[in-house]
Write a protein that holds these residues in place. Structure first.
Motif, short mmCIF file in Angstrom:
data_model
loop_
_atom_site.label_atom_id
_atom_site.label_comp_id
_atom_site.label_asym_id
_atom_site.label_seq_id
_atom_site.Cartn_x
_atom_site.Cartn_y
_atom_site.Cartn_z
N ARG A 12 -53.73 50.70 -51.56
CA ARG A 12 -55.02 50.32 -50.99
C ARG A 12 -55.95 49.76 -52.07
O ARG A 12 -56.69 48.80 -51.84
CB ARG A 12 -55.68 51.52 -50.30
CG ARG A 12 -55.20 51.76 -48.89
CD ARG A 12 -56.13 52.68 -48.13
NE ARG A 12 -56.22 54.00 -48.73
CZ ARG A 12 -55.42 55.01 -48.42
NH1 ARG A 12 -54.45 54.85 -47.52
NH2 ARG A 12 -55.57 56.18 -49.00
N LEU A 13 -55.92 50.35 -53.26
CA LEU A 13 -56.77 49.88 -54.35
C LEU A 13 -56.29 48.54 -54.91
O LEU A 13 -57.09 47.75 -55.39
CB LEU A 13 -56.80 50.93 -55.47
CG LEU A 13 -57.65 52.17 -55.17
CD1 LEU A 13 -57.38 53.27 -56.18
CD2 LEU A 13 -59.13 51.82 -55.15
N ALA A 14 -54.99 48.29 -54.84
CA ALA A 14 -54.45 47.03 -55.37
C ALA A 14 -54.56 45.89 -54.37
O ALA A 14 -54.55 44.72 -54.76
CB ALA A 14 -52.99 47.22 -55.77
N GLN A 15 -54.68 46.20 -53.07
CA GLN A 15 -54.63 45.17 -52.03
C GLN A 15 -55.67 44.06 -52.22
O GLN A 15 -55.36 42.89 -52.03
CB GLN A 15 -54.80 45.82 -50.66
CG GLN A 15 -54.34 44.95 -49.49
CD GLN A 15 -52.83 44.82 -49.45
OE1 GLN A 15 -52.11 45.82 -49.43
NE2 GLN A 15 -52.33 43.59 -49.47
N PRO A 16 -56.93 44.37 -52.60
CA PRO A 16 -57.91 43.29 -52.75
C PRO A 16 -57.51 42.23 -53.78
O PRO A 16 -57.93 41.08 -53.67
CB PRO A 16 -59.18 44.02 -53.19
CG PRO A 16 -59.02 45.41 -52.66
CD PRO A 16 -57.55 45.70 -52.75
#
Length: 427
Positions: free
Chosen positions: A77-81
């Motif tokens: 989730r933190l890497a998705q952006p």
């Protein structure tokens, strides 16, 4: 060891689940498409683990590729952006610049050692997209050498018994030194970005700016987590796409009729921006060529999972701790799914033709653990292929079949092609 790909192709006639020895580990290979899909969609029961991952964690730590399920959800989730479409446009500018620098440096009539050329291009592209210009040209050159070393040694280390893998051989010393240098360089880059705190529009800036409501203290990835993610993207992204482009160029050199169709398309593609880039969506046939090369030679050809709890798969019981493996290469070469599976046929991806089952194409995996950078990788591959083939034809210098090196990834061994400048009139 002598013919791992041929061995994999031989397994389906033995059944849907086939027990083998993978180094020192009893492993069950899943040969059936539906069972492979079941395995990939149930990452709670079939978690990352086994020989393919235990060794990789030495290098990649807790990055998205190797971390267990209980850590994966938050980190993804933190890497998705960092992989959102708005960011991808900025990355493509860097891809176009590096592609142009690479193809302008070749000599008409020169013989290229293709895999090192493609690896150098991918490392330089990733270095710019991941952390702008934080690395000097010399540091990038060193990273190319170190990356080549760790990838070639990682497969051998994965299949060796742990005791043998710890012996201080020359190969292990090279691996350890290259791994330490890569990690040191990336740790220094992360520390430098943390001090400056500015958004440079690159992948590392996006990762550092990501926030999660779950993290009440820091709200984002720690320095250690950032370092693991960066080395994962750097190592996995460079090697896999270098292999993919090398295979594409080899296949085109052996299929002039397909090469001619691709040249016609790329020559007719209008630039989509001031930097002369071509929109990947317009390079339709080029995309099919890339997709077919991924089917024939999926970079990650065999990977393992560890069973976390007693379960049943395909009517057979598996105890917790068991190791199962699946192979995109095996699935992609099943004749009941892909007719004439050894034939290079980009038109099999024409929408007007019957499509194989969606879950039978697995170059990036599937389910919650599907590669987060799949769109990034495909964009990078198509743009690089357009840049290369607009300027150059790469022709075979030998009629001998290319040797396949099956290590952590599938790569062509000693592939040499002659560069012919398409912009020079034929006399």
């Amino acid at each position: 060891m002598s013919d791992p790909l041929g061995f994999l192709r031989s397994l389906p006639p033995h059944g849907d689940l086939v027990r083998i020895r993978l180094g020192a580990v009893d492993t069950v290979v899943v040969c059936d498409v539906e069972l492979t899909r079941q395995l990939l969609l149930d990452d709670r029961t079939f978690d990352k683990g086994g020989p393919a991952y235990d060794g990789a964690r030495e290098l990649l730590g807790g990055g998205l590729l190797t971390c267990p399920r209980d850590a994966h959800r938050r980190r993804r989730r933190l890497a998705q952006p960092a992989f959102q479409p708005a960011r991808l446009d900025g990355y493509t500018s860097a891809m176009v610049r590096q592609n142009r620098l690479a193809v302008d440096g070749w000599r008409d009539g020169g013989i290229l050692d293709v895999m090192p050329q493609m690896l150098s291009l991918m490392v330089r592209t990733l270095a710019e997209t991941m952390f702008s210009s934080a690395l000097s040209p010399g540091a990038v050159d060193r990273a190319v050498e170190d990356l080549t070393c760790v990838v070639r040694e990682s497969y051998t280390r994965a299949i060796l018994p742990p005791a043998l893998g710890r012996l201080p051989t020359a190969g292990k010393r090279r691996y350890d030194a290259a791994q330490a240098r890569l990690r040191c360089v990336l740790d220094e880059v992360v520390a430098g970005y943390r001090v400056r705190g500015e958004d440079r529009g690159d992948l590392l800036s996006a990762l550092m700016g990501a926030r999660s409501p779950e993290d009440a203290v820091c709200g984002g990835l720690s320095d250690a987590e950032l370092s693991d993610q960066m080395i994962t993207f750097f190592v996995a992204g460079a090697e896999t796409n270098a292999n993919l482009l090398s295979w594409v160029l080899h296949l085109l050199s052996r299929h002039p009729e397909i090469e001619a169709r691709l040249h016609e398309e790329v020559d007719g593609c209008e630039p989509a921006g001031p930097d002369g880039r071509v929109c990947p969506d317009r390079a339709v046939f080029t995309g099919r060529v890339v997709r077919e090369a991924l089917r024939l030679y999926p970079p990650v050809w065999l990977t393992t999972r560890r069973v976390t709890t007693d379960t049943v798969l395909g009517g057979h019981r598996f105890a917790a701790g068991s190791v199962v493996a699946y192979s995109p290469y095996l699935i992609h070469h099943r004749a009941d799914i892909y007719p004439a599976p050894e034939r290079f046929d980009p038109d099999r991806w024409d929408p007007s033709r019957p499509a194989p089952p969606r879950h039978a194409f697995l170059p990036f995996g599937a389910g919650a653990r599907k590669c987060i950078g799949d769109r990034f990788a495909l964009t990078e591959a198509v743009l690089a292929l357009v840049a290369i083939t607009r300027r150059w034809r790469l022709t075979s210098v030998s009629d001998r079949p290319v040797r396949v090196r099956a290590a952590a990834t599938i790569s062509p061994h000693s592939l040499r092609l002659r560069a012919v400048d398409r912009t020079v009139p034929v006399r």
